[in-house]
Design an enzyme around this catalytic site. Structure first.
Site, PDB file in Angstrom:
ATOM      1  N   PRO A  10      53.225 108.097  49.368  1.00 12.64           N
ATOM      2  CA  PRO A  10      54.513 108.563  49.877  1.00 12.64           C
ATOM      3  C   PRO A  10      55.363 107.364  50.118  1.00 12.64           C
ATOM      4  O   PRO A  10      55.071 106.154  50.112  1.00 12.64           O
ATOM      5  CB  PRO A  10      54.008 108.810  51.548  1.00 12.64           C
ATOM      6  CG  PRO A  10      52.690 108.273  51.632  1.00 12.64           C
ATOM      7  CD  PRO A  10      51.931 108.264  50.210  1.00 12.64           C
ATOM      8  N   ASN A  11      56.708 107.900  49.756  1.00 14.61           N
ATOM      9  CA  ASN A  11      57.880 107.199  49.859  1.00 14.61           C
ATOM     10  C   ASN A  11      58.041 106.209  48.688  1.00 14.61           C
ATOM     11  O   ASN A  11      59.140 105.296  48.521  1.00 14.61           O
ATOM     12  CB  ASN A  11      57.868 106.124  51.237  1.00 14.61           C
ATOM     13  CG  ASN A  11      58.029 107.101  52.331  1.00 14.61           C
ATOM     14  OD1 ASN A  11      58.768 107.838  52.593  1.00 14.61           O
ATOM     15  ND2 ASN A  11      57.014 106.945  53.263  1.00 14.61           N
ATOM     16  N   ARG A  18      64.483 101.659  48.855  1.00 17.97           N
ATOM     17  CA  ARG A  18      63.786 101.430  50.114  1.00 17.97           C
ATOM     18  C   ARG A  18      63.368 100.088  50.397  1.00 17.97           C
ATOM     19  O   ARG A  18      62.615  99.441  49.634  1.00 17.97           O
ATOM     20  CB  ARG A  18      62.389 102.296  49.829  1.00 17.97           C
ATOM     21  CG  ARG A  18      61.577 102.345  50.925  1.00 17.97           C
ATOM     22  CD  ARG A  18      60.036 102.449  50.506  1.00 17.97           C
ATOM     23  NE  ARG A  18      59.050 102.528  51.638  1.00 17.97           N
ATOM     24  CZ  ARG A  18      57.801 102.510  51.363  1.00 17.97           C
ATOM     25  NH1 ARG A  18      57.414 102.605  50.234  1.00 17.97           N
ATOM     26  NH2 ARG A  18      56.914 102.550  52.496  1.00 17.97           N
ATOM     27  N   TYR A  23      60.214  95.598  48.945  1.00 15.40           N
ATOM     28  CA  TYR A  23      59.718  96.272  47.665  1.00 15.40           C
ATOM     29  C   TYR A  23      60.337  96.038  46.287  1.00 15.40           C
ATOM     30  O   TYR A  23      60.088  96.821  45.270  1.00 15.40           O
ATOM     31  CB  TYR A  23      59.485  97.901  48.031  1.00 15.40           C
ATOM     32  CG  TYR A  23      58.792  97.954  49.153  1.00 15.40           C
ATOM     33  CD1 TYR A  23      57.204  97.904  49.069  1.00 15.40           C
ATOM     34  CD2 TYR A  23      59.098  98.748  50.252  1.00 15.40           C
ATOM     35  CE1 TYR A  23      56.388  98.236  50.117  1.00 15.40           C
ATOM     36  CE2 TYR A  23      58.353  98.924  51.451  1.00 15.40           C
ATOM     37  CZ  TYR A  23      57.040  98.618  51.162  1.00 15.40           C
ATOM     38  OH  TYR A  23      56.279  99.195  52.282  1.00 15.40           O
ATOM     39  N   ASN A  74      48.415 103.516  44.056  1.00 16.27           N
ATOM     40  CA  ASN A  74      49.037 103.077  45.265  1.00 16.27           C
ATOM     41  C   ASN A  74      49.094 103.989  46.400  1.00 16.27           C
ATOM     42  O   ASN A  74      49.997 105.057  46.390  1.00 16.27           O
ATOM     43  CB  ASN A  74      50.582 102.403  45.095  1.00 16.27           C
ATOM     44  CG  ASN A  74      51.086 101.753  46.062  1.00 16.27           C
ATOM     45  OD1 ASN A  74      50.696 101.739  47.175  1.00 16.27           O
ATOM     46  ND2 ASN A  74      52.119 100.908  45.887  1.00 16.27           N
ATOM     47  N   ALA A  77      51.192 104.323  52.624  1.00 22.01           N
ATOM     48  CA  ALA A  77      50.899 104.207  53.857  1.00 22.01           C
ATOM     49  C   ALA A  77      49.328 104.894  54.100  1.00 22.01           C
ATOM     50  O   ALA A  77      48.611 104.480  55.203  1.00 22.01           O
ATOM     51  CB  ALA A  77      51.737 104.904  54.815  1.00 22.01           C
ATOM     52  N   HIS A  80      45.985 103.116  54.756  1.00 19.30           N
ATOM     53  CA  HIS A  80      45.664 102.514  56.004  1.00 19.30           C
ATOM     54  C   HIS A  80      44.767 103.366  56.924  1.00 19.30           C
ATOM     55  O   HIS A  80      44.286 103.044  58.060  1.00 19.30           O
ATOM     56  CB  HIS A  80      46.899 101.767  56.796  1.00 19.30           C
ATOM     57  CG  HIS A  80      47.635 100.985  55.591  1.00 19.30           C
ATOM     58  ND1 HIS A  80      47.073  99.902  55.093  1.00 19.30           N
ATOM     59  CD2 HIS A  80      48.893 101.056  55.211  1.00 19.30           C
ATOM     60  CE1 HIS A  80      48.127  99.258  54.485  1.00 19.30           C
ATOM     61  NE2 HIS A  80      49.321  99.981  54.479  1.00 19.30           N
ATOM     62  N   ASP A  87      37.691 109.740  50.774  1.00 24.35           N
ATOM     63  CA  ASP A  87      36.481 110.456  50.355  1.00 24.35           C
ATOM     64  C   ASP A  87      36.922 111.206  48.890  1.00 24.35           C
ATOM     65  O   ASP A  87      36.020 111.282  48.011  1.00 24.35           O
ATOM     66  CB  ASP A  87      36.299 111.578  51.216  1.00 24.35           C
ATOM     67  CG  ASP A  87      35.864 111.287  52.646  1.00 24.35           C
ATOM     68  OD1 ASP A  87      35.397 109.978  52.743  1.00 24.35           O
ATOM     69  OD2 ASP A  87      35.901 111.956  53.527  1.00 24.35           O
ATOM     70  N   GLU A  98      43.343  99.878  43.067  1.00 25.23           N
ATOM     71  CA  GLU A  98      44.513  99.912  44.147  1.00 25.23           C
ATOM     72  C   GLU A  98      45.547  98.960  44.055  1.00 25.23           C
ATOM     73  O   GLU A  98      45.238  97.849  43.840  1.00 25.23           O
ATOM     74  CB  GLU A  98      43.786  99.823  45.303  1.00 25.23           C
ATOM     75  CG  GLU A  98      44.596  99.965  46.704  1.00 25.23           C
ATOM     76  CD  GLU A  98      43.630 100.100  47.783  1.00 25.23           C
ATOM     77  OE1 GLU A  98      42.692 100.357  47.969  1.00 25.23           O
ATOM     78  OE2 GLU A  98      44.300  99.475  49.000  1.00 25.23           O
ATOM     79  N   HIS A 100      49.287  97.287  45.752  1.00 24.81           N
ATOM     80  CA  HIS A 100      50.176  97.361  46.616  1.00 24.81           C
ATOM     81  C   HIS A 100      51.392  96.428  45.969  1.00 24.81           C
ATOM     82  O   HIS A 100      51.041  95.301  45.699  1.00 24.81           O
ATOM     83  CB  HIS A 100      49.620  96.962  48.031  1.00 24.81           C
ATOM     84  CG  HIS A 100      48.663  97.834  48.636  1.00 24.81           C
ATOM     85  ND1 HIS A 100      48.968  99.055  48.846  1.00 24.81           N
ATOM     86  CD2 HIS A 100      47.412  97.744  48.530  1.00 24.81           C
ATOM     87  CE1 HIS A 100      48.064  99.609  49.189  1.00 24.81           C
ATOM     88  NE2 HIS A 100      46.873  99.038  49.090  1.00 24.81           N
ATOM     89  N   SER A 102      53.886  95.051  47.875  1.00 30.12           N
ATOM     90  CA  SER A 102      53.910  94.004  48.771  1.00 30.12           C
ATOM     91  C   SER A 102      52.375  93.278  49.323  1.00 30.12           C
ATOM     92  O   SER A 102      51.600  93.948  48.917  1.00 30.12           O
ATOM     93  CB  SER A 102      54.552  94.371  50.181  1.00 30.12           C
ATOM     94  OG  SER A 102      53.801  95.436  50.795  1.00 30.12           O
ATOM     95  N   ARG A 107      51.720  91.025  55.881  1.00 33.50           N
ATOM     96  CA  ARG A 107      52.758  92.138  56.913  1.00 33.50           C
ATOM     97  C   ARG A 107      51.897  92.434  58.349  1.00 33.50           C
ATOM     98  O   ARG A 107      51.392  91.702  58.968  1.00 33.50           O
ATOM     99  CB  ARG A 107      53.062  93.251  56.350  1.00 33.50           C
ATOM    100  CG  ARG A 107      53.976  92.793  54.823  1.00 33.50           C
ATOM    101  CD  ARG A 107      54.177  93.878  53.929  1.00 33.50           C
ATOM    102  NE  ARG A 107      55.275  94.697  54.761  1.00 33.50           N
ATOM    103  CZ  ARG A 107      55.509  96.019  54.345  1.00 33.50           C
ATOM    104  NH1 ARG A 107      54.959  96.606  53.165  1.00 33.50           N
ATOM    105  NH2 ARG A 107      56.044  96.667  54.974  1.00 33.50           N
ATOM    106  N   ARG A 111      48.704  96.707  58.263  1.00 31.62           N
ATOM    107  CA  ARG A 111      48.516  97.240  57.042  1.00 31.62           C
ATOM    108  C   ARG A 111      47.543  96.305  56.452  1.00 31.62           C
ATOM    109  O   ARG A 111      47.138  96.266  55.304  1.00 31.62           O
ATOM    110  CB  ARG A 111      49.848  96.679  56.246  1.00 31.62           C
ATOM    111  CG  ARG A 111      51.153  97.347  56.596  1.00 31.62           C
ATOM    112  CD  ARG A 111      52.268  97.087  55.958  1.00 31.62           C
ATOM    113  NE  ARG A 111      53.394  97.511  56.566  1.00 31.62           N
ATOM    114  CZ  ARG A 111      53.987  98.489  56.434  1.00 31.62           C
ATOM    115  NH1 ARG A 111      53.581  99.554  55.870  1.00 31.62           N
ATOM    116  NH2 ARG A 111      55.074  98.885  57.282  1.00 31.62           N
TER     117      ARG A 111
HETATM  118  C1  DQA Z   1      52.686  99.737  50.168  1.00 38.49           C
HETATM  119  C2  DQA Z   1      52.148  99.144  51.369  1.00 38.49           C
HETATM  120  C3  DQA Z   1      51.960 100.157  52.464  1.00 38.49           C
HETATM  121  O1  DQA Z   1      51.611  99.320  53.606  1.00 38.49           O
HETATM  122  C4  DQA Z   1      53.286 100.758  52.735  1.00 38.49           C
HETATM  123  O2  DQA Z   1      53.014 101.886  53.612  1.00 38.49           O
HETATM  124  C5  DQA Z   1      53.766 101.434  51.418  1.00 38.49           C
HETATM  125  C6  DQA Z   1      53.557 100.608  50.110  1.00 38.49           C
HETATM  126  C7  DQA Z   1      52.729  98.564  48.977  1.00 38.49           C
HETATM  127  O3  DQA Z   1      52.881  99.261  47.716  1.00 38.49           O
HETATM  128  O4  DQA Z   1      53.383  97.361  49.157  1.00 38.49           O
HETATM  129  O5  DQA Z   1      54.317 102.211  51.512  1.00 38.49           O
HETATM  130  O6  DQA Z   1      51.467 100.541  49.662  1.00 38.49           O
END
Ligand code: DQA
Length: 143
Positions: A10-11, A18, A23, A74, A77, A80, A87, A98, A100, A102, A107, A111
């Site tokens: 998401p996002n 953003r 990011y 990735n 959110a 977390h 699962d 995985e 990330h 950031s 942070r 997170r």
């Molecule tokens: C993220 C870190 C997460 O905590 C955050 O909710 C994101 C992006 C990252 O790529 O740094 O949406 O996964």
């Protein structure tokens, strides 16, 4: 030819707009172009999927069985708190890495926890969007 599934949670579709201080200012489509170029350079096929919905992400991971050889994800959110995503990754048994963008450990405390970390082969954290490309390299070595 091996195939990698790259999943954005998401996002992440808002990359570039953003929180650029966190990011970066690379746009989502530019990152996806770099992912496609990396796949070509590595000699693998690649599918990119983004969703803001937990269920759609779970469906995509399930559908990866027989359709992909490994996953770069990735979970954003959902990392977390999504037991469902964890699962799903555990169920399909495909090697997954995985990512990330950031450094989540520098942070907020919420997170610092990753529910998905125990069911992936490794994590790449805090290296910006290049983390996706590094994860692809690592995944191809594992395949
Ligand atoms: C993220 C870190 C997460 O905590 C955050 O909710 C994101 C992006 C990252 O790529 O740094 O949406 O996964």
């Amino acid at each position: 030819m091996k195939k990698i599934l790259v999943i954005h949670g998401p996002n992440l579709n808002l990359l570039g707009m953003r929180e650029p201080g966190v990011y970066g200012d690379e746009r989502f489509e530019t990152l996806n172009d770099r992912i496609r170029q990396k796949a070509e350079a590595l000699g693998v096929a690649c599918e990119i999927f983004q969703s803001n919905s937990e269920g759609a992400l779970v469906d995509k991971i399930q559908q990866a069985v027989g359709n992909a050889d490994g996953i770069v994800i990735n979970p954003a959110a959902y990392t977390h708190y999504s037991i469902a995503l964890r699962d799903a990754l555990a169920a399909v048994k495909l090697p997954a890495i995985e990512v990330h963008i950031s450094n989540v450990h520098a942070r907020e405390e919420f997170r610092h926890v990753s529910l998905t970390a125990p069911v992936v082969r490794g994590q790449i954290v805090g290296l910006g969007t290049d983390g996706y490309l590094l994860a692809m390299e690592a995944l191809v070595k594992l395949l």
